[in-house]
Design an enzyme around this catalytic site. Sequence first.
Site, mmCIF file in Angstrom:
data_model
loop_
_atom_site.group_PDB
_atom_site.id
_atom_site.type_symbol
_atom_site.label_atom_id
_atom_site.label_comp_id
_atom_site.label_asym_id
_atom_site.label_seq_id
_atom_site.Cartn_x
_atom_site.Cartn_y
_atom_site.Cartn_z
ATOM 1 N N ASP A 91 -68.659 16.965 -42.950
ATOM 2 C CA ASP A 91 -67.676 17.068 -42.341
ATOM 3 C C ASP A 91 -67.641 16.450 -40.892
ATOM 4 O O ASP A 91 -68.469 15.831 -40.284
ATOM 5 C CB ASP A 91 -67.132 18.720 -42.440
ATOM 6 C CG ASP A 91 -65.710 18.809 -42.419
ATOM 7 O OD1 ASP A 91 -64.753 17.955 -42.205
ATOM 8 O OD2 ASP A 91 -65.290 19.989 -43.110
ATOM 9 N N ASP B 40 -56.473 17.994 -44.619
ATOM 10 C CA ASP B 40 -56.779 18.911 -45.615
ATOM 11 C C ASP B 40 -55.307 19.004 -46.504
ATOM 12 O O ASP B 40 -54.139 19.295 -46.010
ATOM 13 C CB ASP B 40 -57.217 20.157 -45.072
ATOM 14 C CG ASP B 40 -58.687 20.030 -44.487
ATOM 15 O OD1 ASP B 40 -59.024 19.249 -44.392
ATOM 16 O OD2 ASP B 40 -59.105 21.302 -44.395
HETATM 17 C C1 GLA Z 1 -62.394 20.847 -43.181
HETATM 18 C C2 GLA Z 1 -62.403 20.206 -44.300
HETATM 19 C C3 GLA Z 1 -62.245 20.887 -45.828
HETATM 20 C C4 GLA Z 1 -63.242 21.941 -45.552
HETATM 21 C C5 GLA Z 1 -63.336 22.837 -44.304
HETATM 22 C C6 GLA Z 1 -64.368 23.765 -44.376
HETATM 23 O O1 GLA Z 1 -61.246 21.271 -42.917
HETATM 24 O O2 GLA Z 1 -61.428 19.022 -44.297
HETATM 25 O O3 GLA Z 1 -62.378 20.240 -46.668
HETATM 26 O O4 GLA Z 1 -64.482 21.545 -45.878
HETATM 27 O O5 GLA Z 1 -63.358 21.710 -43.224
HETATM 28 O O6 GLA Z 1 -64.287 24.411 -42.925
#
Ligand code: GLA
Length: 387
Positions: A131, A188
């Site tokens: 990430d 997301d």
């Molecule tokens: C980010 C990523 C998500 C997930 C969260 C976890 O937002 O884009 O897919 O992995 O972190 O905290």
Amino acid sequence: MSFNAPLGLKPAMGWNSWNTFTWDINEQLIRDAADRFVSDGYRDAGYEYIVIDDCWSLRDRDEQGNLVVDPEKFPSGMRALADYIHGKGLKFGMYSCVGTHTCAGHPGSFEHEFQDAALFAEWGVDFLKYDYCFKPRHMSGELLYKRMSLALKNCGREILFSACNWGEDGVYEWIRESGAHMYRSTEDIRDNWESIKKLALSQLGKQSYTGSFCHNDMDMLVVGMYGGSNSDFIGSIGGCSDIEYKTHFSLWSLMGSPLMIGCDIRKDQPAAREILLNPDLIAINQDLESRGAYRIKPEPQWFHDDDVFMLVKVLTDGDLAIGFFNLSDSAREISLQFWDTGLPYASGFSLSMYDCWEHRELGVFRERYAPTVGAHDCHIVRAKLVR
Ligand code: GLA
């Protein structure tokens, strides 16, 4: 001839804990997901990776600087969990972050890349999602992805590298060279129609930036969530209809995104399962050449809006996967002139169409095909050139 496919040849397929469970994960849940992969046919359909996302570790590293598994959530430890997953013929994925912390505030791998890669290898990890939160401002993301890529490629175990920087910092331009096998290109996803539509439209112009060994990852699937996330952010508007999930799965399949299931697969949800296991769509997604899909705007050109379009993916055997997508709010006829796919009338060829959702032959068409597609729905065909 036996052939061991190299890592990242095709878009990854699996399940990830984040969309539905976020922080509320434990080893029983992960084992149950692996069991379901076997008993409900996901493994046989090609789904392979069981991935633990954020929130699996304690908030501090140990005295040697190693990441520490949360003993309440995972009392048997990661090695035992990996063995369990491998015992089912599946692969095991985990999560970390380029920054000092993960997005949920657990330790990230910044300045620990090689140490963490070694630990993941020791645990039997096969996949790492990486990430982009808490990246020190003075560091380039590009360099930090290169670091972890190199660490993974030299850790003594094959680990698929899943970069996740949400499409930021012009990632398309540099991620393939870094060594990542897939890269998140979007913010997301949320379990609602607006989010699905927004993410899909955002990637339509970027289909030349996907392909074997570095696939454009449009984020995990929300198919089958029906508003069931424990996070307000992901599930706040209450889920989608099965038609919308079908369209979501079709877009991700044609556009070559990895297919990572994000719902609670322990639940018996026949409609969602049927979508996720559609063999004709999976075959299109997993086509060997992994070409991106191109967009065709329907005739008449002066009457188009961006919500209605066709996607065409050229397949290895010469067939065309053609998606007729209607993301608008009312039914529409969507007309395909075959010459827009490179098939002029003078070629002498017609297209024999097979319906990938109804799983039946539709007949042979010459020059034009114009299905009517309902609101938020799609019609996907596999078209074969015939004389
Ligand atoms: C980010 C990523 C998500 C997930 C969260 C976890 O937002 O884009 O897919 O992995 O972190 O905290």
